[in-house]
Design a protein around this motif. Structure first.
Motif, PDB file in Angstrom:
ATOM      1  N   GLY A  86       0.795  -1.225   0.000  1.00 18.71           N
ATOM      2  CA  GLY A  86       0.000   0.000   0.000  1.00 18.71           C
ATOM      3  C   GLY A  86       0.819   1.263   0.000  1.00 18.71           C
ATOM      4  O   GLY A  86       0.283   2.367  -0.107  1.00 18.71           O
ATOM      5  N   GLN A  87       2.158   1.105   0.118  1.00 17.62           N
ATOM      6  CA  GLN A  87       3.074   2.251   0.186  1.00 17.62           C
ATOM      7  C   GLN A  87       2.630   3.250   1.266  1.00 17.62           C
ATOM      8  O   GLN A  87       2.571   4.453   1.052  1.00 17.62           O
ATOM      9  CB  GLN A  87       3.181   2.929  -1.181  1.00 17.62           C
ATOM     10  CG  GLN A  87       3.747   2.024  -2.252  1.00 17.62           C
ATOM     11  CD  GLN A  87       3.939   2.724  -3.585  1.00 17.62           C
ATOM     12  OE1 GLN A  87       4.056   3.936  -3.646  1.00 17.62           O
ATOM     13  NE2 GLN A  87       3.977   1.956  -4.655  1.00 17.62           N
ATOM     14  N   THR A  88       2.305   2.705   2.432  1.00 18.45           N
ATOM     15  CA  THR A  88       1.886   3.526   3.568  1.00 18.45           C
ATOM     16  C   THR A  88       2.950   3.471   4.661  1.00 18.45           C
ATOM     17  O   THR A  88       3.844   2.619   4.635  1.00 18.45           O
ATOM     18  CB  THR A  88       0.548   3.025   4.137  1.00 18.45           C
ATOM     19  OG1 THR A  88       0.683   1.648   4.528  1.00 18.45           O
ATOM     20  CG2 THR A  88      -0.557   3.136   3.096  1.00 18.45           C
ATOM     21  N   LYS A  89       2.822   4.364   5.630  1.00 18.51           N
ATOM     22  CA  LYS A  89       3.772   4.392   6.739  1.00 18.51           C
ATOM     23  C   LYS A  89       3.561   3.195   7.659  1.00 18.51           C
ATOM     24  O   LYS A  89       2.444   2.705   7.830  1.00 18.51           O
ATOM     25  CB  LYS A  89       3.615   5.681   7.532  1.00 18.51           C
ATOM     26  CG  LYS A  89       4.074   6.929   6.790  1.00 18.51           C
ATOM     27  CD  LYS A  89       3.939   8.160   7.665  1.00 18.51           C
ATOM     28  CE  LYS A  89       4.413   9.405   6.942  1.00 18.51           C
ATOM     29  NZ  LYS A  89       4.304  10.623   7.790  1.00 18.51           N
ATOM     30  N   SER A  90       4.641   2.756   8.273  1.00 18.35           N
ATOM     31  CA  SER A  90       4.575   1.624   9.192  1.00 18.35           C
ATOM     32  C   SER A  90       3.780   1.966  10.442  1.00 18.35           C
ATOM     33  O   SER A  90       3.933   3.042  11.021  1.00 18.35           O
ATOM     34  CB  SER A  90       5.994   1.203   9.601  1.00 18.35           C
ATOM     35  OG  SER A  90       5.966   0.257  10.640  1.00 18.35           O
ATOM     36  N   GLU A  91       2.926   1.028  10.856  1.00 22.23           N
ATOM     37  CA  GLU A  91       2.176   1.177  12.098  1.00 22.23           C
ATOM     38  C   GLU A  91       2.688   0.224  13.171  1.00 22.23           C
ATOM     39  O   GLU A  91       2.049   0.038  14.204  1.00 22.23           O
ATOM     40  CB  GLU A  91       0.689   0.931  11.839  1.00 22.23           C
ATOM     41  CG  GLU A  91       0.074   1.959  10.896  1.00 22.23           C
ATOM     42  CD  GLU A  91      -1.413   1.740  10.687  1.00 22.23           C
ATOM     43  OE1 GLU A  91      -1.950   0.756  11.229  1.00 22.23           O
ATOM     44  OE2 GLU A  91      -2.036   2.556   9.988  1.00 22.23           O
ATOM     45  N   ILE A  92       3.846  -0.368  12.917  1.00 22.55           N
ATOM     46  CA  ILE A  92       4.449  -1.291  13.890  1.00 22.55           C
ATOM     47  C   ILE A  92       5.918  -0.915  14.111  1.00 22.55           C
ATOM     48  O   ILE A  92       6.518  -0.174  13.316  1.00 22.55           O
ATOM     49  CB  ILE A  92       4.342  -2.772  13.451  1.00 22.55           C
ATOM     50  CG1 ILE A  92       4.985  -2.995  12.048  1.00 22.55           C
ATOM     51  CG2 ILE A  92       2.888  -3.201  13.430  1.00 22.55           C
ATOM     52  CD1 ILE A  92       6.374  -3.494  12.040  1.00 22.55           C
ATOM     53  N   ARG A  93       6.467  -1.430  15.195  1.00 23.44           N
ATOM     54  CA  ARG A  93       7.907  -1.353  15.450  1.00 23.44           C
ATOM     55  C   ARG A  93       8.435  -2.779  15.507  1.00 23.44           C
ATOM     56  O   ARG A  93       7.858  -3.625  16.192  1.00 23.44           O
ATOM     57  CB  ARG A  93       8.191  -0.618  16.753  1.00 23.44           C
ATOM     58  CG  ARG A  93       9.676  -0.653  17.171  1.00 23.44           C
ATOM     59  CD  ARG A  93       9.914   0.200  18.417  1.00 23.44           C
ATOM     60  NE  ARG A  93       9.853   1.630  18.071  1.00 23.44           N
ATOM     61  CZ  ARG A  93       9.541   2.585  18.933  1.00 23.44           C
ATOM     62  NH1 ARG A  93       9.206   2.283  20.175  1.00 23.44           N
ATOM     63  NH2 ARG A  93       9.523   3.849  18.542  1.00 23.44           N
ATOM     64  N   ALA A  94       9.497  -3.052  14.776  1.00 22.86           N
ATOM     65  CA  ALA A  94      10.125  -4.372  14.783  1.00 22.86           C
ATOM     66  C   ALA A  94      11.457  -4.267  15.514  1.00 22.86           C
ATOM     67  O   ALA A  94      12.347  -3.521  15.092  1.00 22.86           O
ATOM     68  CB  ALA A  94      10.332  -4.873  13.361  1.00 22.86           C
ATOM     69  N   VAL A  95      11.589  -5.009  16.620  1.00 28.96           N
ATOM     70  CA  VAL A  95      12.785  -4.957  17.461  1.00 28.96           C
ATOM     71  C   VAL A  95      13.394  -6.353  17.544  1.00 28.96           C
ATOM     72  O   VAL A  95      12.679  -7.347  17.766  1.00 28.96           O
ATOM     73  CB  VAL A  95      12.446  -4.447  18.881  1.00 28.96           C
ATOM     74  CG1 VAL A  95      13.699  -4.432  19.758  1.00 28.96           C
ATOM     75  CG2 VAL A  95      11.832  -3.062  18.809  1.00 28.96           C
ATOM     76  N   ALA A  96      14.706  -6.442  17.356  1.00 30.58           N
ATOM     77  CA  ALA A  96      15.387  -7.737  17.393  1.00 30.58           C
ATOM     78  C   ALA A  96      15.336  -8.333  18.799  1.00 30.58           C
ATOM     79  O   ALA A  96      15.791  -7.715  19.758  1.00 30.58           O
ATOM     80  CB  ALA A  96      16.836  -7.572  16.942  1.00 30.58           C
TER      81      ALA A  96
END
Length: 211
Positions: A86-96
């Motif tokens: 969708g070429q939209t902004k991320s609504e999540i955070r991905a943390v290792a």
């Protein structure tokens, strides 16, 4: 890179697709605690996890974050795919959660392969389905489980991700993931210890029971 991809995804993808992934993708090493995707980022590439584990967090607009699910070796993040498409902004955070490696695939190829490779199409749809089930489980946990049950499930998930019955997280870190307070988590951990389900050590929590 080709052999690394084949070792992880050879049972999922056909050889021509593996060849293309190796040609157009890059591999990124990450360390425990690294933020790989943040709220508001425009996502230009789709991740395929080679090794390690990543936790996916959703922003609470009042305060803090909420853990949605973990992704492991062979997984991707459906919410990342949705942002790519969708070429939209991320609504999540991905943390290792642990050290590891991830393959980054350009968006243009991700879309092209949907019509070109059946295995890719199945992988994408299955990933959406699996992550959807995990998000439903997270919602059920919030709606129907008390905090003690949520805490125990969280400890089981961490144990599985790290392949160890001993979990090296502070009470504050656990509270952060569960969107609670350190005082509440410490009290519940002590209650679980009194029930014989866990053992509290100086710098870790050891699981004594089975899920």
């Amino acid at each position: 890179m080709k052999e690394l991809i084949r070792d992880t995804y050879g049972f999922i993808f056909e050889s021509p697709l593996i060849e293309e992934i190796a040609q157009v993708s890059s591999i990124i090493d990450f360390k425990e605690g690294d933020t790989l995707i943040d709220f508001g980022d425009y996502i230009k590439k789709m991740p395929l996890l080679i090794t390690g584990a990543i936790k996916i967090l959703r922003e609470d607009f009042d305060e803090g974050e909420l853990l949605l699910y973990f992704i492991e070796k062979g997984d991707t993040c459906a919410m990342t795919m949705a942002c790519c498409m969708g070429q939209t902004k991320s609504e999540i955070r991905a943390v290792a959660e642990t050290d590891g490696q991830v393959i980054m695939i350009p968006i243009i190829k991700m879309e092209e392969w949907l019509s070109k490779y059946k295995s890719w199409r199945n992988y994408v749809f299955n990933s959406y389905n699996n992550r959807f089930k995990e998000m439903l489980a997270a919602i059920d946990s919030l709606a129907f489980m008390n905090m003690e049950e949520r805490l125990l499930n969280y400890l089981f998930d961490k144990s599985k991700i790290n392949n160890s019955r001993e979990i090296f997280n502070t009470h504050q870190e656990i509270a952060y993931d569960l969107h609670s307070s350190r005082v509440v988590i410490s009290r519940l951990l002590k209650a679980l210890e009194n029930q014989g389900k866990i053992k509290l050590n100086r710098a870790s929590v050891e699981i004594l029971t089975k899920k």
